[in-house]
Design a protein around this motif. Structure first.
Motif, PDB file in Angstrom:
ATOM      1  N   GLY A 110     -11.093  14.555  -7.012  1.00 24.42           N
ATOM      2  CA  GLY A 110     -11.500  13.878  -8.236  1.00 24.42           C
ATOM      3  C   GLY A 110     -11.180  12.405  -8.205  1.00 24.42           C
ATOM      4  O   GLY A 110     -10.328  11.925  -7.431  1.00 24.42           O
ATOM      5  N   ASN A 111     -11.859  11.632  -9.036  1.00 23.76           N
ATOM      6  CA  ASN A 111     -11.628  10.181  -9.152  1.00 23.76           C
ATOM      7  C   ASN A 111     -11.770   9.464  -7.811  1.00 23.76           C
ATOM      8  O   ASN A 111     -10.967   8.598  -7.465  1.00 23.76           O
ATOM      9  CB  ASN A 111     -10.251   9.891  -9.760  1.00 23.76           C
ATOM     10  CG  ASN A 111     -10.106  10.446 -11.162  1.00 23.76           C
ATOM     11  OD1 ASN A 111     -11.026  10.355 -11.967  1.00 23.76           O
ATOM     12  ND2 ASN A 111      -8.964  11.048 -11.448  1.00 23.76           N
ATOM     13  N   GLU A 112     -12.799   9.871  -7.030  1.00 22.68           N
ATOM     14  CA  GLU A 112     -13.096   9.224  -5.748  1.00 22.68           C
ATOM     15  C   GLU A 112     -11.981   9.404  -4.722  1.00 22.68           C
ATOM     16  O   GLU A 112     -11.860   8.625  -3.773  1.00 22.68           O
ATOM     17  CB  GLU A 112     -13.371   7.721  -5.942  1.00 22.68           C
ATOM     18  CG  GLU A 112     -14.657   7.415  -6.656  1.00 22.68           C
ATOM     19  CD  GLU A 112     -15.877   7.681  -5.783  1.00 22.68           C
ATOM     20  OE1 GLU A 112     -16.060   6.987  -4.792  1.00 22.68           O
ATOM     21  OE2 GLU A 112     -16.633   8.611  -6.115  1.00 22.68           O
ATOM     22  N   SER A 113     -11.141  10.421  -4.909  1.00 21.18           N
ATOM     23  CA  SER A 113     -10.047  10.698  -3.987  1.00 21.18           C
ATOM     24  C   SER A 113     -10.335  12.001  -3.254  1.00 21.18           C
ATOM     25  O   SER A 113     -10.813  12.971  -3.856  1.00 21.18           O
ATOM     26  CB  SER A 113      -8.721  10.793  -4.745  1.00 21.18           C
ATOM     27  OG  SER A 113      -7.652  11.043  -3.856  1.00 21.18           O
TER      28      SER A 113
ATOM     29  N   GLN B 140      -8.962   7.193  -0.540  1.00 21.77           N
ATOM     30  CA  GLN B 140      -9.494   6.555  -1.723  1.00 21.77           C
ATOM     31  C   GLN B 140     -10.298   5.364  -1.222  1.00 21.77           C
ATOM     32  O   GLN B 140      -9.969   4.793  -0.174  1.00 21.77           O
ATOM     33  CB  GLN B 140      -8.368   6.098  -2.659  1.00 21.77           C
ATOM     34  CG  GLN B 140      -7.616   7.263  -3.285  1.00 21.77           C
ATOM     35  CD  GLN B 140      -6.456   6.812  -4.143  1.00 21.77           C
ATOM     36  OE1 GLN B 140      -5.643   6.007  -3.708  1.00 21.77           O
ATOM     37  NE2 GLN B 140      -6.393   7.321  -5.363  1.00 21.77           N
TER      38      GLN B 140
ATOM     39  N   ASN C 105     -12.477  17.600  -2.439  1.00 23.42           N
ATOM     40  CA  ASN C 105     -12.628  16.595  -3.484  1.00 23.42           C
ATOM     41  C   ASN C 105     -11.487  16.734  -4.481  1.00 23.42           C
ATOM     42  O   ASN C 105     -11.350  17.767  -5.142  1.00 23.42           O
ATOM     43  CB  ASN C 105     -13.977  16.760  -4.177  1.00 23.42           C
ATOM     44  CG  ASN C 105     -14.287  15.620  -5.131  1.00 23.42           C
ATOM     45  OD1 ASN C 105     -13.422  14.814  -5.480  1.00 23.42           O
ATOM     46  ND2 ASN C 105     -15.533  15.544  -5.571  1.00 23.42           N
TER      47      ASN C 105
END
Length: 608
Positions: free
Chosen positions: A348-351, A379, A346
């Motif tokens: 972060g920020n859906e990435s 993403q 992960n």
């Protein structure tokens, strides 16, 4: 000689002796019986409690003599350099077994030890005096690889009517409450009858909680290949269903099946698209949103080229707990690419980074299949290639395929593979196991070759399935356990080294489970069995511990991280309330164990 130049040369020589970033290929076999088939199907990079622990990884393997009527299972332990340490598990000793296969191994998260899943075909070890066709075997080991229990699963009342049933589990996970959940397939007979998804839940003591087969509409056969647990404790399975065209056969399509923690179905889908066949082989949870988690599914799909010929390629899907598709993609070139395993990081920020292994036929002629390492950046709505590399031929084998991928350091991955090796002639082959290392910190491409397959969007639509649970009356039967023969490593390429301790800090998610439910009242103690109270929970910089049982022996408090690595210890010498400092520990989940030589109690504590 100039003093500074002399010191520079010494520093350079020391640098040469230091372990550098390195890719590697190491083979495991039996030195004294080259026609002895050694075939692992699962492994763990054994993340140790302390950095000096000797073990690095465990191979869960089949060992088969040249005489195909003899086979067995073993669990082999190796150090960080791949050197053999010990060999352990063999159920069903002293029997002639036509087929005895390992399936999966995982390290416990709720305690210290391991779970192993195996599978026997036509065992001569009878159940109630009756020979059975297939017998799953589940094994729990302690941290030192000693058996806690070894048992096989079959009908409670075995008879000639059900002895030929097909019972095969493909995957297992440990639920957040410590239970074991296994999934696979079931049929009343090995052939000629419908095959359904099979799922079973066991306690950590090996007792069956529930056991169901699942009949799905519009399908003739269905099989669960992988599963995970959602944040709300629902169980999510993937695999395939065959959409019936005639009789008991049809094209395979990706299965998504959502069960309650009690085994009762919530919803099921077959994912259909411009593809002749598809299947999910691994599922990993990527969020912690109760009731609305998202999951990555990897596997394969046969896309149709412009000429009309199918072309099997790697499939990656992002789906919600409802079964809705966020995105779906395929990766591959002119030949076959098929994925067997997936781990994620992960960002972060859906990435996310996705790391996969499997096999490809696109780039070689002398070898029909070769292992691949695949790294992707995701993403929502977008999937990009970071690297697709293979481990080219370093010995005389005709094919090799990757089975599992694990973190083996901060930027290092271990890949388990099997290969068909040529012993003396093309007609005389044996199966050996390889462990391959892909080290992302090295710029040296030794042991790997880089390729550039395209990444393309593929459109799927979910087809709703009606799912009916059918209870099966299974029970565990105790099994025996002995030691087995020693195997040896052979270095084929590169310097082999796994940093299992650093793998803890890699951020890699292999099989993510739900976060435990915690009390939200900071002033209410978390109690257990009325012996120990720990509060507040969640905590900030400290917790209070109240030990209520009269102290007659040494009472120790131990704090473990979420990876079960020991972080702190404290001794309790009286029954007064004690303060345990959490200073220096980052925010997150911790396990606090309190007890003496006769009894321990463990609490889950969240530090804000």
């Amino acid at each position: 000689m100039n003093k500074h130049l002399y010191l520079a040369i010494i520093a350079w020589l020391i640098g040469l002796s230091t372990t550098q970033a390195q890719n590697a290929d190491q083979q495991y076999y039996n030195t004294f019986a080259l026609q002895f088939h050694y075939k692992a199907t699962s492994f763990v990079v054994d993340t140790p409690f302390v950095s000096t622990a000797p073990q690095a990884f465990l191979l869960w393997s089949a060992n088969v003599y040249q005489d195909s009527t003899k086979s067995s299972l073993s669990l082999d332990q190796f150090d960080a350099n791949g050197n053999f340490l010990s060999e352990h598990v063999v159920p069903q000793p002293g029997k002639l077994l036509p087929s005895l296969l390992p399936k999966k191994i995982l390290r416990m998260k709720s305690g210290k030890g391991y779970y192993l899943l195996g599978y026997v075909i036509q065992s001569l070890n009878l159940i109630n005096g009756i020979p059975v066709y297939s017998t799953p075997v589940v094994i729990r080991l302690d941290q030192l690889l000693n058996p806690v229990w070894v048992q096989k699963l079959h009908f409670s009342a075995v008879s000639t009517a059900n002895a030929n049933a097909l019972i095969e589990y493909n995957d297992l996970i440990e639920a957040v409450n410590g239970d074991v959940i296994i999934a696979g397939r079931y049929s009343p007979a090995p052939a000629g009858q419908q095959i359904n998804v099979l799922a079973t839940r066991l306690t950590s003591a090996g007792a069956i909680v529930w056991n169901y087969q699942y009949s799905t509409s519009f399908t003739c056969n269905a099989n669960a290949l992988a599963l995970t647990e959602a944040t709300d404790n629902n169980i999510i399975l993937t695999g395939y269903v065959e959409l019936c065209t005639s009789g008991f056969s049809g094209p395979r399509q990706v299965l998504f099946l959502r069960l309650q923690s009690t085994g009762i179905p919530v919803t099921g889908f077959a994912y259909l698209g411009a593809t002749t066949e598809s299947a999910g082989t691994k599922i990993v949870k990527r969020t912690n949103i109760a009731g609305n988690d998202a999951f990555f599914i990897s596997g394969f799909t046969d896309v149709t080229a412009a000429t009309g010929a199918p072309n099997r390629q790697v499939l990656v899907m992002d789906v919600r707990e409802s079964g809705a598709i966020v995105g779906s993609f395929h990766i591959g070139d002119g030949g076959t690419e098929e994925s067997n395993d997936l781990v994620i990081r992960n960002l972060g920020n859906e990435s996310y980074y996705l790391y996969l292994t499997g096999f490809t036929t696109s780039y070689y002629t002398a070898v029909s299949k070769e292992v691949f390492y695949l790294q992707l950046r995701y993403q929502p709505g977008s999937l990009g290639l970071v690297e697709f590399s293979t481990f080219p031929q370093t010995a005389h084998y005709t094919e090799r395929y990757g089975l599992e991928i694990k973190a083996a350091g901060k930027e290092k991955f271990a890949i388990l593979a099997n290969a068909n090796y040529i012993i003396s002639s093309a007609s005389n082959t044996s199966t050996f196991t390889n462990v391959l290392l892909r080290d992302r910190t090295t710029t040296n491409q030794q042991c790997i070759k880089l390729h550039q397959p395209p990444v393309s969007v593929i459109n799927f639509s979910p087809k709703q399935l009606s799912v009916s649970p059918i209870a099966l009356s299974f029970k565990p039967y105790a099994e025996k356990y002995i030691l087995y023969q020693k195997v040896f490593p052979k270095l084929l390429c590169g310097q082999f080294n796994i940093n299992a301790y650093d793998a803890l800090n890699s951020g890699i998610i292999e099989q993510r489970t739900a976060a435990p439910t915690l009390t939200t009242d900071k002033m209410v103690p978390s109690t257990k069995l009325e012996t120990v109270s720990i509060y507040p929970n969640p905590a900030s910089n400290y917790v209070f511990i109240q030990y209520g049982k009269p102290i007659t022996s040494k009472v120790v408090v131990k704090v473990f991280g979420a990876d079960m690595r020991l972080l702190k210890t404290m001794e309790i010498i009286d029954n007064n309330r004690k303060m345990l400092s959490l200073d220096g520990l980052p925010s997150g989940m911790y396990f606090v164990q309190v007890g003496d030589n006769s009894k321990n109690e463990t609490f889950k504590i969240l530090k804000n």
